[in-house]
Design a protein around this motif. Structure first.
Motif, PDB file in Angstrom:
ATOM      1  N   THR A 272       0.824  -1.222   0.000  1.00 51.74           N
ATOM      2  CA  THR A 272       0.000   0.000   0.000  1.00 51.74           C
ATOM      3  C   THR A 272       0.855   1.268   0.000  1.00 51.74           C
ATOM      4  O   THR A 272       0.328   2.370  -0.168  1.00 51.74           O
ATOM      5  CB  THR A 272      -0.914   0.042   1.238  1.00 51.74           C
ATOM      6  N   GLY A 273       2.157   1.117   0.230  1.00 48.22           N
ATOM      7  CA  GLY A 273       3.036   2.286   0.263  1.00 48.22           C
ATOM      8  C   GLY A 273       3.170   2.923   1.628  1.00 48.22           C
ATOM      9  O   GLY A 273       3.792   3.975   1.769  1.00 48.22           O
ATOM     10  N   ALA A 274       2.586   2.289   2.655  1.00 46.44           N
ATOM     11  CA  ALA A 274       2.731   2.804   4.020  1.00 46.44           C
ATOM     12  C   ALA A 274       4.062   2.347   4.608  1.00 46.44           C
ATOM     13  O   ALA A 274       4.562   1.271   4.270  1.00 46.44           O
ATOM     14  CB  ALA A 274       1.581   2.316   4.892  1.00 46.44           C
ATOM     15  N   ASN A 275       4.615   3.164   5.494  1.00 43.42           N
ATOM     16  CA  ASN A 275       5.884   2.833   6.142  1.00 43.42           C
ATOM     17  C   ASN A 275       5.605   2.412   7.580  1.00 43.42           C
ATOM     18  O   ASN A 275       5.054   3.183   8.371  1.00 43.42           O
ATOM     19  CB  ASN A 275       6.813   4.047   6.118  1.00 43.42           C
ATOM     20  N   ILE A 276       5.967   1.178   7.928  1.00 41.03           N
ATOM     21  CA  ILE A 276       5.719   0.661   9.273  1.00 41.03           C
ATOM     22  C   ILE A 276       6.751   1.233  10.240  1.00 41.03           C
ATOM     23  O   ILE A 276       7.950   1.050  10.063  1.00 41.03           O
ATOM     24  CB  ILE A 276       5.776  -0.881   9.291  1.00 41.03           C
ATOM     25  N   GLN A 277       6.254   1.930  11.276  1.00 42.15           N
ATOM     26  CA  GLN A 277       7.131   2.522  12.283  1.00 42.15           C
ATOM     27  C   GLN A 277       7.295   1.627  13.512  1.00 42.15           C
ATOM     28  O   GLN A 277       8.386   1.475  14.035  1.00 42.15           O
ATOM     29  CB  GLN A 277       6.556   3.875  12.733  1.00 42.15           C
ATOM     30  N   HIS A 278       6.168   1.054  13.972  1.00 43.34           N
ATOM     31  CA  HIS A 278       6.196   0.194  15.154  1.00 43.34           C
ATOM     32  C   HIS A 278       5.187  -0.937  14.982  1.00 43.34           C
ATOM     33  O   HIS A 278       4.164  -0.776  14.311  1.00 43.34           O
ATOM     34  CB  HIS A 278       5.845   0.974  16.431  1.00 43.34           C
ATOM     35  N   VAL A 279       5.485  -2.072  15.623  1.00 43.08           N
ATOM     36  CA  VAL A 279       4.570  -3.214  15.633  1.00 43.08           C
ATOM     37  C   VAL A 279       4.439  -3.692  17.074  1.00 43.08           C
ATOM     38  O   VAL A 279       5.443  -3.835  17.779  1.00 43.08           O
ATOM     39  CB  VAL A 279       5.088  -4.378  14.756  1.00 43.08           C
ATOM     40  N   HIS A 280       3.185  -3.933  17.507  1.00 41.88           N
ATOM     41  CA  HIS A 280       2.980  -4.401  18.878  1.00 41.88           C
ATOM     42  C   HIS A 280       1.905  -5.485  18.895  1.00 41.88           C
ATOM     43  O   HIS A 280       0.824  -5.310  18.338  1.00 41.88           O
ATOM     44  CB  HIS A 280       2.552  -3.246  19.785  1.00 41.88           C
ATOM     45  N   HIS A 281       2.229  -6.626  19.534  1.00 38.32           N
ATOM     46  CA  HIS A 281       1.284  -7.742  19.649  1.00 38.32           C
ATOM     47  C   HIS A 281       0.478  -7.637  20.939  1.00 38.32           C
ATOM     48  O   HIS A 281       1.007  -7.278  21.985  1.00 38.32           O
ATOM     49  CB  HIS A 281       2.035  -9.085  19.686  1.00 38.32           C
ATOM     50  N   HIS A 282      -0.816  -7.986  20.847  1.00 36.22           N
ATOM     51  CA  HIS A 282      -1.670  -8.083  22.031  1.00 36.22           C
ATOM     52  C   HIS A 282      -2.143  -9.528  22.148  1.00 36.22           C
ATOM     53  O   HIS A 282      -2.939  -9.998  21.339  1.00 36.22           O
ATOM     54  CB  HIS A 282      -2.888  -7.152  21.904  1.00 36.22           C
ATOM     55  N   ARG A 283      -1.656 -10.221  23.169  1.00 29.41           N
ATOM     56  CA  ARG A 283      -2.067 -11.612  23.349  1.00 29.41           C
ATOM     57  C   ARG A 283      -2.869 -11.775  24.645  1.00 29.41           C
ATOM     58  O   ARG A 283      -4.080 -11.918  24.622  1.00 29.41           O
ATOM     59  CB  ARG A 283      -0.839 -12.527  23.378  1.00 29.41           C
ATOM     60  N   VAL A 284      -2.185 -11.726  25.771  1.00 32.82           N
ATOM     61  CA  VAL A 284      -2.799 -12.070  27.052  1.00 32.82           C
ATOM     62  C   VAL A 284      -3.885 -11.084  27.459  1.00 32.82           C
ATOM     63  O   VAL A 284      -4.942 -11.473  27.962  1.00 32.82           O
ATOM     64  CB  VAL A 284      -1.721 -12.146  28.159  1.00 32.82           C
TER      65      VAL A 284
END
Length: 329
Positions: A272-284
């Protein structure tokens, strides 16, 4: 603590006169360092301008100093009025001037000067909603003050004894602006005009943007009265502005919690041309189905339309995706 402090310190050094400047404890560092660089002794006192002013009067008596008040002084008022003289020389067709109002010295001098040249010119003052001291003084009301404001340069609780009568006589209207409007004005001046302005200096533009109909078809002169803003504050304004315009956004996507799924999702976003700055998982601590995981992406985008395209692409690819609202965790 800004322009006035630096101007006094600068000219005092040229004249070899020792200078003491009293500032509130949380004055922006850029004002402090520039004033010290001109040779002044800087003393911190109190939480706001009024506290510092009271301490300055105490020092005047104790150390036999001469007080140069930032706004309640006839010569200071007259000096500030030269702004209007210069503006009307350059743009004689001006029919409105908008100026920030703290203690009232700036607008008093300019109102007198402007109306002595052009009687029908409108003089509009601007205060922050958190420190509406002048408008309340004119209306005879007791104001309620906020704790802080981005426009700390006009955060004055008690306007001048000299300035209130002048404002009553020569100023046509005083407008109030909120913190969001001031923030947006600072960012707009930076991004469009390439001008670094502090909160107080941006108050006039904030009022103009908030009251477009009032100024429609008018030839307006804005007085941008200062650029004394700390870089960390400016950086935060820029970041918040990017979020407000969705050039920096956070989207949440639910995926299966198995190897390879995050890589596929990132590849989809990359297209899509977006630049990923941060990634965060939500599990518990999330509510999604067991063996699924919520993934939050902070993306740098081109704005609102681009964000809509990203969400549409993700949904077409089979993902459950949504835009996280500001303040949502």
């Amino acid at each position: 603590a800004g322009n006035h402090a630096q101007a006094v310190a600068y000219h005092a050094r040229r004249l070899e006169i020792p200078t003491v400047v009293v500032m509130p404890r949380y004055t922006p560092n850029i004002k402090v360092e520039h004033t010290r660089a001109y040779g002044a002794e800087v003393i911190f006192a109190g939480e706001n301008f009024d506290d510092a002013a009271a301490y300055a009067l105490k020092l005047v008596n104790e150390r036999k100093l001469i007080l140069i008040h930032p706004y309640d002084d006839e010569k200071i008022i007259a000096g500030q009025g030269t702004i209007a003289l210069e503006m009307l020389i350059i743009q004689p067709e001006l029919d409105t001037m908008i100026l920030p109002v703290g203690g009232g010295g700036l607008i008093s001098g300019n109102a007198i000067a402007a109306k002595s040249i052009k009687h029908d010119i409108s003089i509009i003052g601007v205060e922050t909603e958190r420190f509406p001291s002048m408008i309340n003084a004119i209306q005879g009301k007791t104001p309620k003050f906020g704790l802080t404001t981005l426009a700390e340069g006009i955060a004055v609780k008690q306007p001048g004894q000299l300035t209130v009568p002048i404002v009553k006589q020569f100023v046509d209207e005083i407008l109030l602006v909120d913190e969001d409007s001031i923030e947006q004005a600072v960012l707009l001046l930076l991004e469009v005009e390439k001008t670094v302005a502090e909160g107080a200096g941006s108050a006039g533009l904030a009022a103009l943007l908030k009251n477009r109909e009032l100024f429609r078809d008018k030839t307006v002169g804005l007085v941008i009265s200062g650029g004394n803003i700390d870089m960390p504050v400016l950086a935060e304004i820029i970041q918040r502005g990017l979020v407000r315009t969705q050039r920096l956004c956070r989207i949440r996507v639910e995926i299966r919690d198995i190897p390879g799924m995050l890589a596929k999702l990132c590849a989809c976003i990359e297209k899509t041309g977006a630049n990923i700055q941060h990634v965060h998982h939500h599990r518990v601590f999330a509510k999604q189905t067991l063996q699924n995981v919520n993934v939050d992406f902070v993306l740098r985008t081109r704005g609102n339309e681009h964000v809509a395209e990203i969400l549409s692409s993700l949904k077409k690819a089979g993902y459950s995706a949504r835009l996280n609202s500001i303040g949502e965790r």
